[in-house]
Structure formats: structure tokens, C-alpha cells
Motif scaffolding. Sequence first.
Motif, PDB file in Angstrom:
ATOM      1  N   ILE A 148      28.704  28.238 -29.413  1.00 23.78           N
ATOM      2  CA  ILE A 148      28.508  26.907 -28.835  1.00 23.78           C
ATOM      3  C   ILE A 148      27.545  27.074 -27.671  1.00 23.78           C
ATOM      4  N   SER A 149      26.495  26.278 -27.689  1.00 24.10           N
ATOM      5  CA  SER A 149      25.505  26.347 -26.618  1.00 24.10           C
ATOM      6  C   SER A 149      25.548  25.074 -25.789  1.00 24.10           C
ATOM      7  N   ALA A 150      25.133  25.149 -24.551  1.00 26.01           N
ATOM      8  CA  ALA A 150      25.079  24.003 -23.649  1.00 26.01           C
ATOM      9  C   ALA A 150      23.720  23.976 -22.969  1.00 26.01           C
ATOM     10  N   THR A 151      23.106  22.797 -22.952  1.00 25.05           N
ATOM     11  CA  THR A 151      21.794  22.637 -22.320  1.00 25.05           C
ATOM     12  C   THR A 151      21.843  21.402 -21.421  1.00 25.05           C
ATOM     13  N   LEU A 152      21.405  21.600 -20.181  1.00 27.96           N
ATOM     14  CA  LEU A 152      21.358  20.502 -19.215  1.00 27.96           C
ATOM     15  C   LEU A 152      19.904  20.168 -18.944  1.00 27.96           C
ATOM     16  N   LYS A 153      19.551  18.869 -19.106  1.00 31.84           N
ATOM     17  CA  LYS A 153      18.183  18.422 -18.898  1.00 31.84           C
ATOM     18  C   LYS A 153      18.135  17.319 -17.860  1.00 31.84           C
ATOM     19  N   ASP A 154      16.998  17.245 -17.164  1.00 33.17           N
ATOM     20  CA  ASP A 154      16.816  16.157 -16.209  1.00 33.17           C
ATOM     21  C   ASP A 154      16.269  14.929 -16.927  1.00 33.17           C
ATOM     22  N   SER A 155      15.976  13.882 -16.170  1.00 32.85           N
ATOM     23  CA  SER A 155      15.558  12.615 -16.784  1.00 32.85           C
ATOM     24  C   SER A 155      14.210  12.719 -17.467  1.00 32.85           C
ATOM     25  N   GLU A 156      13.433  13.769 -17.156  1.00 37.61           N
ATOM     26  CA  GLU A 156      12.138  13.980 -17.790  1.00 37.61           C
ATOM     27  C   GLU A 156      12.233  14.880 -19.018  1.00 37.61           C
ATOM     28  N   GLY A 157      13.455  15.344 -19.308  1.00 38.10           N
ATOM     29  CA  GLY A 157      13.629  16.224 -20.460  1.00 38.10           C
ATOM     30  C   GLY A 157      13.465  17.688 -20.161  1.00 38.10           C
ATOM     31  N   GLU A 188      23.378   4.673  -4.291  1.00 37.41           N
ATOM     32  CA  GLU A 188      22.076   4.472  -3.665  1.00 37.41           C
ATOM     33  C   GLU A 188      20.954   5.147  -4.452  1.00 37.41           C
ATOM     34  N   SER A 189      21.274   6.272  -5.062  1.00 38.02           N
ATOM     35  CA  SER A 189      20.294   7.043  -5.825  1.00 38.02           C
ATOM     36  C   SER A 189      21.004   7.654  -7.027  1.00 38.02           C
ATOM     37  N   PRO A 190      21.174   6.875  -8.101  1.00 36.95           N
ATOM     38  CA  PRO A 190      22.010   7.318  -9.232  1.00 36.95           C
ATOM     39  C   PRO A 190      21.292   8.290 -10.174  1.00 36.95           C
ATOM     40  N   SER A 191      21.088   9.502  -9.697  1.00 40.98           N
ATOM     41  CA  SER A 191      20.395  10.519 -10.498  1.00 40.98           C
ATOM     42  C   SER A 191      21.313  11.034 -11.601  1.00 40.98           C
ATOM     43  N   LEU A 192      20.820  10.996 -12.833  1.00 46.05           N
ATOM     44  CA  LEU A 192      21.605  11.434 -13.981  1.00 46.05           C
ATOM     45  C   LEU A 192      20.880  12.542 -14.740  1.00 46.05           C
ATOM     46  N   TYR A 193      21.679  13.431 -15.297  1.00 42.51           N
ATOM     47  CA  TYR A 193      21.199  14.495 -16.175  1.00 42.51           C
ATOM     48  C   TYR A 193      21.899  14.341 -17.516  1.00 42.51           C
ATOM     49  N   GLU A 194      21.417  15.060 -18.512  1.00 40.43           N
ATOM     50  CA  GLU A 194      22.029  14.974 -19.835  1.00 40.43           C
ATOM     51  C   GLU A 194      22.455  16.360 -20.296  1.00 40.43           C
ATOM     52  N   LEU A 195      23.732  16.443 -20.640  1.00 40.10           N
ATOM     53  CA  LEU A 195      24.286  17.674 -21.186  1.00 40.10           C
ATOM     54  C   LEU A 195      24.374  17.544 -22.699  1.00 40.10           C
ATOM     55  N   ASP A 210      23.472  29.916 -38.261  1.00 40.14           N
ATOM     56  CA  ASP A 210      22.642  29.509 -37.134  1.00 40.14           C
ATOM     57  C   ASP A 210      22.160  28.062 -37.258  1.00 40.14           C
ATOM     58  N   ASN A 211      22.903  27.243 -37.994  1.00 42.41           N
ATOM     59  CA  ASN A 211      22.608  25.818 -38.093  1.00 42.41           C
ATOM     60  C   ASN A 211      23.444  25.039 -37.081  1.00 42.41           C
ATOM     61  N   ILE A 212      22.872  23.960 -36.562  1.00 36.05           N
ATOM     62  CA  ILE A 212      23.623  23.087 -35.651  1.00 36.05           C
ATOM     63  C   ILE A 212      24.517  22.189 -36.489  1.00 36.05           C
ATOM     64  N   VAL A 213      25.815  22.357 -36.336  1.00 37.55           N
ATOM     65  CA  VAL A 213      26.792  21.553 -37.071  1.00 37.55           C
ATOM     66  C   VAL A 213      26.993  20.202 -36.398  1.00 37.55           C
ATOM     67  N   GLU A 214      27.032  20.218 -35.086  1.00 39.82           N
ATOM     68  CA  GLU A 214      27.261  18.986 -34.323  1.00 39.82           C
ATOM     69  C   GLU A 214      26.587  19.109 -32.970  1.00 39.82           C
ATOM     70  N   ALA A 215      26.062  17.998 -32.509  1.00 36.99           N
ATOM     71  CA  ALA A 215      25.544  17.905 -31.150  1.00 36.99           C
ATOM     72  C   ALA A 215      26.387  16.879 -30.399  1.00 36.99           C
ATOM     73  N   ALA A 216      26.941  17.280 -29.269  1.00 38.14           N
ATOM     74  CA  ALA A 216      27.751  16.390 -28.426  1.00 38.14           C
ATOM     75  C   ALA A 216      26.988  16.154 -27.130  1.00 38.14           C
ATOM     76  N   VAL A 217      26.785  14.905 -26.788  1.00 41.85           N
ATOM     77  CA  VAL A 217      25.913  14.558 -25.668  1.00 41.85           C
ATOM     78  C   VAL A 217      26.674  13.728 -24.640  1.00 41.85           C
ATOM     79  N   GLN A 218      26.463  14.074 -23.373  1.00 43.76           N
ATOM     80  CA  GLN A 218      27.132  13.355 -22.282  1.00 43.76           C
ATOM     81  C   GLN A 218      26.210  13.304 -21.070  1.00 43.76           C
ATOM     82  N   LYS A 219      26.056  12.107 -20.476  1.00 42.99           N
ATOM     83  CA  LYS A 219      25.327  11.978 -19.214  1.00 42.99           C
ATOM     84  C   LYS A 219      26.172  12.579 -18.091  1.00 42.99           C
ATOM     85  N   VAL A 220      25.466  13.172 -17.123  1.00 37.68           N
ATOM     86  CA  VAL A 220      26.144  13.881 -16.039  1.00 37.68           C
ATOM     87  C   VAL A 220      25.550  13.444 -14.706  1.00 37.68           C
TER      88      VAL A 220
END
Length: 1023
Positions: free
Chosen positions: A264-273, A303-310, A319-329
Motif C-alpha cells: 500500500i502506497s501513500a502520496t501527498l500532493k499540494d493544490s498544484e499536484g 482564514e487560509s484554508p490550505s488543502l492537500y490531497e492524500l 504491481d497493479n493498482i487495485v484501488e485508489a482511496a483519496v482524501q483531502k487533508v
Amino acid sequence: MANSNRVEHASETWLTDATVFEVNRTPAHSNHKCFTHDPQSGEHSDLTQSLDGEWRVEIVQASDIDFNEEPFVAENFDDSSFCRAQVPGHLQMAGLLKNKYVNIQYPWDGHENPLEPNVPENNHVALYRRKFVVSKRLADTKESGGSVSIVFHGMATAIYVWVNGLFAGYGEDGFTPNEFDITDLLHDGENVVAVACYEYSSASWLEDQDFWRLHGLFRSVELTAQPHVHVENMQLEADWDAESGTASLDATLSVRNASDAATISATLKDSEGNVVWEASTNADANTTFASGSLQGLEPWSAESPSLYELEVNVIDQADNIVEAAVQKVGFRRFRIENGIMTLNGKRIVFKGADRHEFDAKRGRSITEQDMIDDVIFCKRHNINAIRTSHYPNQERWYDLCDEYGIYLIDETNLETHGSWCLPGDVVTAETAVPGSKAHWEGACVDRVNSMMRRDYNHPSVVIWSLGNESYTGDVFRAMYKHVHDIDPNRPVHYEGVTKNRDYDDVTDIETRMYEHADVVEEYLKNDPQKPYISCEYMHAMGNSVGNLDEYTALERYPHYQGGFIWDFIDQAIYATQPDGSTRLCYGGDFGDRPSDYEFSGNGLVFADRTPTPKAQEVKQLYSNVHIDVTDRSVSIKNDNLFISTGGYQFVLRILADGEPVWQSERRFDVPADSACTFDVEWPVDLYRANADELVLEVSQRLAEATDWAPAGYELAFGQTIVAGTKAAEDAVLPADGIVTVGRWNAGVQGSGREILLSRTQGGLVSYTFDGHEFVLRRPAITTFRALTDNDRGAGHGFERAQWMAAGRYARCVDNVIEQVDEDTLKAVYTYELATPQRTKVTVGYTADTTGRLNLHVEYPGESGELPTIPAFGIEWTLPVQYSNLRFFGAGPEETYQDRKHAKLGVWSTDAFKDHAPYLMPQETGNHEEVRWAEITDENGHGLRVSRANGAAPFAVSLQPYSSFMIEEAQHQDELPAPKHMFLRVLAAQMGVGGDDSWMSPVHSQYHIPADQPISLDVNLELI
């Protein structure tokens, strides 16, 4: 996916068994998004299928349902005779059940008297049916070993569900998802879902909220598929360390069939990807990730609602992706530190409102656009917090609050007010539900658990609430413990402990309802042990929200952390009348009894989502930026916690007698949580000589457009007044003027105008300009106003009944009319008010041949035990065409003595716009601090009223209805088509109040004492 624990048959006993609140329901989980991955395209595919739209529905009685043999669940059942109804939607809005509104009492009270957990025998059941074909992407997921569920996101009050004739499950708590695994119940081709939705169940005892009792499938219904290996739940701790300026992310994942995945892998991205962190680990049923310290990230706040995406990817052995689970952080730390709630290390103040989900056409079945409109209203009016009164809201609402920046108190679907409260606010603890009754504990703990599991990952959720107005007891201890077992960080709110302080331990916050500001201050001054909020205050029913400044002034105390105005939107429903017209209706209008009538109308916005005049006051007092202006400087106090004012534009203006004559734009950079004073060289000397007064104004505006307002939108302002040096103009009298003193009347003619004063009618009977008459009946003394909701609740009408008649039936007992000189006529009329004291009031007119007229009304004050006066001045009936109002005073919206944090300026409106359509017609349209007002027709012809030299400003209103017409009406459409206009020019009017709408009077400083003189001195001129 087979479920060996499935209950296969429904039982009617569950309806009245408080210990049964779900059968076959999937355990509550986070509302993260799940997708399958296409390795060829690299794109994610959504795994949901909407079942919204037209369903077949029939309403029956509960006694008509046979759980041993219920034909309507069968696939081949003929439902052609059923009605069509939209899902999501309420049965009442579809015309299938009667609308019912009650506040505290249960809706069956007086008709039946069931004892908890039993329900009334008159219990409607909606039999819903819908056919569907499982979409290919969901079917493929099922065929590859996954599962399919049906999810009911909102229903009332209890549902039994069958798929293809087979029992799927039972659920209560309709404000969080009821999800049932139906994998084994589906087949190829067309499937049928059947739902028995009960109006009442034992759950009804837990859902006695102050709202319309609306039923049916009122939120979306959908199918959702999960791959064989599936992230069932995410619990994220997205922390922010203000001291070091670093973030950290800890994730706990519950993974079904994890042994069949590799990693299981986890990737955190900012609003620009951009990837800001990533990690991978071996798959496990309880997979965890810990990021450690993350540098360079932005914290989340309103005041400054900065969000990231996990994004969490489940990867199989190939090595195939079975499921992608996405949540704003959103990274933030909310804690109670030293007895004070802090966000990212700073003390927070909630400038909040309580919000029901409501729409005048759809009830609680609101749309995404409704939610966006509500968020935008909050941002534009400086409202930074919402309490989800009194149930968890639609999931999309939390996403929007994350994105736009709104703090949330997330409230459990629990209110039992009518179980422990008798008329007169008498507490009967022994009958309280749930109290300390063990049979209610499971359901109540389940409700708070369902809310928390769903909403845990939203940064906007900062406080958990155990419910509303449900007394207290051991069940709340169990709920409190459960909350902190899951979440040791967010505080718990529960106001019910104020009824029994033995349970103070079940709330982390001292929270009260409708406590007066002086009482709150006593708590704050006496070594408070907990942070304080008013979870409900400023009861905004009708014309209300007076003395809000007394509460915002408490922000100087560190433990005071704000409050939530009751409430956000008027709960009123559009209904077609027998004549084909449509009107907004309140409780009782649908034949519903018992009812609490118009008590549903407490909104800062009207039922059609247009702002009420009250919102003007809230916006100014809730502002985080406070501006003080002098003739030499501007002082700015920035109460924002994290952002400076450097990004805003400040517009400086000078108004000469209300009209703008100078403007400049500046940038004042004040750091967060600090104050600065800036020197300003106001060019007042350029304008002083041509004005009676100058208004110096500074306003804070958006320098750039946002998602919620355009560039230039004003958020706050400050003003001060500087005296002008304009010389008084000498009146020039025309040479052809005539003064006539007759036996019955006296008059003045000149400049195309004529004024006629009557000895027998007691005053002015004619005022004409080129033949146009402005007096239909002589201006009458008024000592009355149409009662507001707060007036009725506080008994002002009963206590001040004499003032209702005092001016209306006053009689003229003397008059003195004399010619002062060849160009001037003066008449003084003495009136006795229709009171036992027969107080004498004088009404004086001084007219000259310029056509100008001075009106001077004098009340001398009356000794003795007299109630304060609602209003004092004159009410004048004008021809109907004079409907436009332009005035120099506090505005632009209506203002009152205790609600006038408004801008001084020149404003244009009309009688129709100024008639605020409160649910129950009442006093409206008043404008305070008026220097002059012009009442004109569409051509600009009319009457100008201005304060006399040296006189105080006055109050003015222009309405299409008289005060007594408004007082008589119970709905807006009962007011007749306007045939006249009614001008009120007042020396004073009492405030409107706002502490509550059932007991608290207008504060004494905003009354008009009967024992003190009152004077109205204005000049009139036809223009």
C-alpha cells in the motif's frame, strides 16, 4: 461478498425496541473517495452509481404491513398504482403527508400518549420501489471478487430494505449513512429495491429537534462498489506544530482482505499536484503511515484554508493498482490549552451561526448550490463557524467548509427536549430520554460513532457535539468516553449539563444557551475553568439581533470564545393557496396540530436565501478587522489569527453631508493578532466650509476576487464625524406670498405651494405643490409600533397596551393659531393622549410663504408608574405614488437603537424594499440617525423632511402599510394591495432586543422612558 451473519428476515418488533437501531448495516467509516485504476489510460474510475430520481411510492399505515408476508417487496409486484416521487425528497413536499412543525413537544402529543420507546398507532409508512441495472463498472468490480452496497445517505425515520424480494437490512439515525451489503442479493439484468420508510420508530424519541417533521428518503441513494481488497476506513491525524512550523501526517487504514494485496502506497500532493511526501509499506489489515516532520507546508484555517490531497493505492502481487482511496487533508492543531481553545497555537473566537439544512421548496433535501450559497453568505458576512444543528449534515457540506474555510461544531443527531421539559421550562428528569437508561445507550453511542467515523478527516470539524437539549445522564458519559476513545484531540461540547451539574464531566467546554451577556461576564470574571461559548444566542426571530455588541464586547476575556446565532435560515415552506397564489407558510398553516406556528422563522437569511436586514449588523460586529477613524489617523486592530491586512485594499472617503467628495486607496499592513495606528492627512479643510458635517470613512475591501466575493467587496468599515462650518442660509421669502387666517382654517400660499391648517381637524389638512396633495389625513401622533416577535415573547404588548391607543385615539383639546408676521403662520395644537393620565402633547406647525413648514411635537414626560413607550412621533398617510425613499442616515438596511452598527451615508430605497418580509408581519423599515429624508414619486417630486437647526437626528420609515395594518396581519400575503404610503417620522423608537424571543425584554438603555420629555423637531418642504 457472502455475509454469514446476515439477518434474513425483518421484524416489526425492531420499531419499538430501543436496543435495535440497525440490522445488517455496514459499520460506519470515513467518507473518502474510492476508485479503480485503469492501467492503460492511467485514469481512475468512480465506483458509485446514483439511484436518485423518480421512485414509486405508496403511503399506508403501519398496521397494514405484514412482515411475515409482504407482497410489495417482490420483484414482480405491480406498482403501477403507486405515486411517483423524487428521491432525494420529502413525502410532505410530494404532497403525500402533512407538513408538521413543532419545537419542543412531540408531534403526536395530545392525539396519542405513547410511553418511550413506543410509538403512536397513527404511524405512516412510505413503500418505495425502484428498478435499476447495475452499471458495468460496478458489475465488473463485483465479478472480480468485490462487493456492492446500497447507501441511504439520509432518511426519516426508520427504513427496512429489500433487494429482489430478499431482506437487506434495517436502519435508524437517518442523518448518517445507512449502508447495506447487497452483493449476494443482486442478479444480472433488472433489479428491484423496495423500502418501507416509517414515519415513527423508537428513533423518533431521539429526534425531537426544533424543525419541520419531514419524512422520506431526503438525501441521495446510491450503489457503491468496493474491490476485493478495499480501504474500508481512513483515520488521519494531520497535525501542525506552530512552534516549529512543521506538519505531520499519521494515517491508520482498515484494509479488507489485505492478505491478497502486496503493498500500500501513500502520496501527498499540494493544490498544484506537486508531491510533498510519499511512502509505501506492506499491506496489512491495519496499515499505518507516519510522515514525520514535513517542511514547507501551509496550515489550514478558516482564514487560509490550505488543502492537500492524500492518495492511498492498494497494489496487488502483479504491481497493479487495485484501488485508489483519496482524501483531502488540512494540517491544523485544535486543542484546549490552559483552559482556552486554540487553533495552531492561537486563541480562537467563533463568530458563528446555527444552521439547519433547509430550503423553502425542498425542505431538508437541499442541493449543492444551496450549500454553496450558504457558505458564500457566511464568508461575505464574516461568519467563520457553523454548528450543524442538530444533526450531521450532508457530506458535501463538510467538503465545502474545508475548501472555503468554515469551522464546524459537528453535532450528533440527538434531541429529546419534549421528554424532559414541561410548559414553563419545568424539568422532569425522571422522564428524560436517554438520561441514564441503559436501553438507550447503544443507540446514542452509535449515533455519535457514525458521525465521527464519517467526518473525522475533515479539518473544518474542530469540535464534536453530543447533541442538543437532551438533558443529561449516564448515557452521555458513555458517549463522551466513546468520543475521546476515538479522538483524544478534539474537544467535546454538550450544553445539557447546565440542567444538572453533576455531569459537568461530559463536556470539555462551558457552553450555554441564551445566557445574557452580563451573566456570561460573571462566569468569565470568576476564575473560569473551561473555555466558554454560547452554542445558541441572539435568537434571530423576525426583527431581532439587537444588542449583539454586548456579546462581541466579551471577546476581551480570553476564555470567551464566541457564540452561534440561532439561526441561519427561516424554516418556511412555499405552499399554493386556494386562489392559486403561493406564499411562505409556517407551522399550523397546513392544519398541523399541535404546532408552534411562526417560531420556525429565526433566520439571518429569509427562506428564499436572501439576506435579512439583521445580517448587516452581524457582518460589522463579526468582522475580524476593526477600524477606528479620527481626523488625524486610522487605527486598525487585526483579530485574524494568521493573516495580515496587507492583502486587503483600504478605501478612504470623505462624505460631505452624506455625499462622497474625496476618495483615496491605501494599503495598511497590520500583522495578525495585532494593532497599528497610521497617520492620515484628511483634506477636511477643502470641504468643511460647504457642509454641516463631514463623515471620514475607511473601509476594508478585497483587493482581489475570491471564490466567494468579487474584488472590491467590503468586509468592514470605520467612520467618524467632523463638524462642518457651512453658514446657515437665510430664508428668502417670496414677494407674492399670502397668509390667511380664517374662522375654521388658516393657510399660507407662496412659491406654488399651499399649506392649510384646520382648527377642527387638529392640524395639517392640506399641503400642496402645483395642485398635488400630500395630506390625505392629518399627520397623527403615534406612540405604537407593530409588535415584533421579540415584543410578543417578552410581553411588551401586554405591558404597553395603553400606548397602542394613546396616540391613535388622542384628542385635540386646544389650538392656538396666529399670524406671526406678514409671511409666517404658527399653529399649536394641544392633544390629550388616550391614557388614564391624559398626558398633554403639543403639535406645532410654523409655515411661511416659501412653502416650508416646521413640525414640532413635544411630549412633556409623565410622572408615575408608566411603562416605557414603544415609539413616539407622527405617522402620515401619503398618496400611493410617493414610494421612493432617499435619506441621509445609518444604512442602507433598517436600523434600530440597539442595532445600528451601520454606515452613515446617503441611501436610496423604496417602501417595498424596506418592508422586510418577516414570516409574521411586524415592525420593519426603521432608519436611525437620519438627518434628512426625501419621499418622492418616480419623477422625483415629493416631500423632504430634515432636522431643524440644532435638533437631534430622527428616525424615519416609509411603508406600503400602516402600523395597524401590519399588526393585524399574520402572513405577508394578508396585507392588502397598497393604496397609500405611510410615512413615520419618529423622535425615538425602542430597540428590538435579541437575547431570546420568549422571555427577555429589550434592554433598558434602549427603551423610551415615559417620565422624560421627548421632542421631534423637523422641517418639511415640498420638492
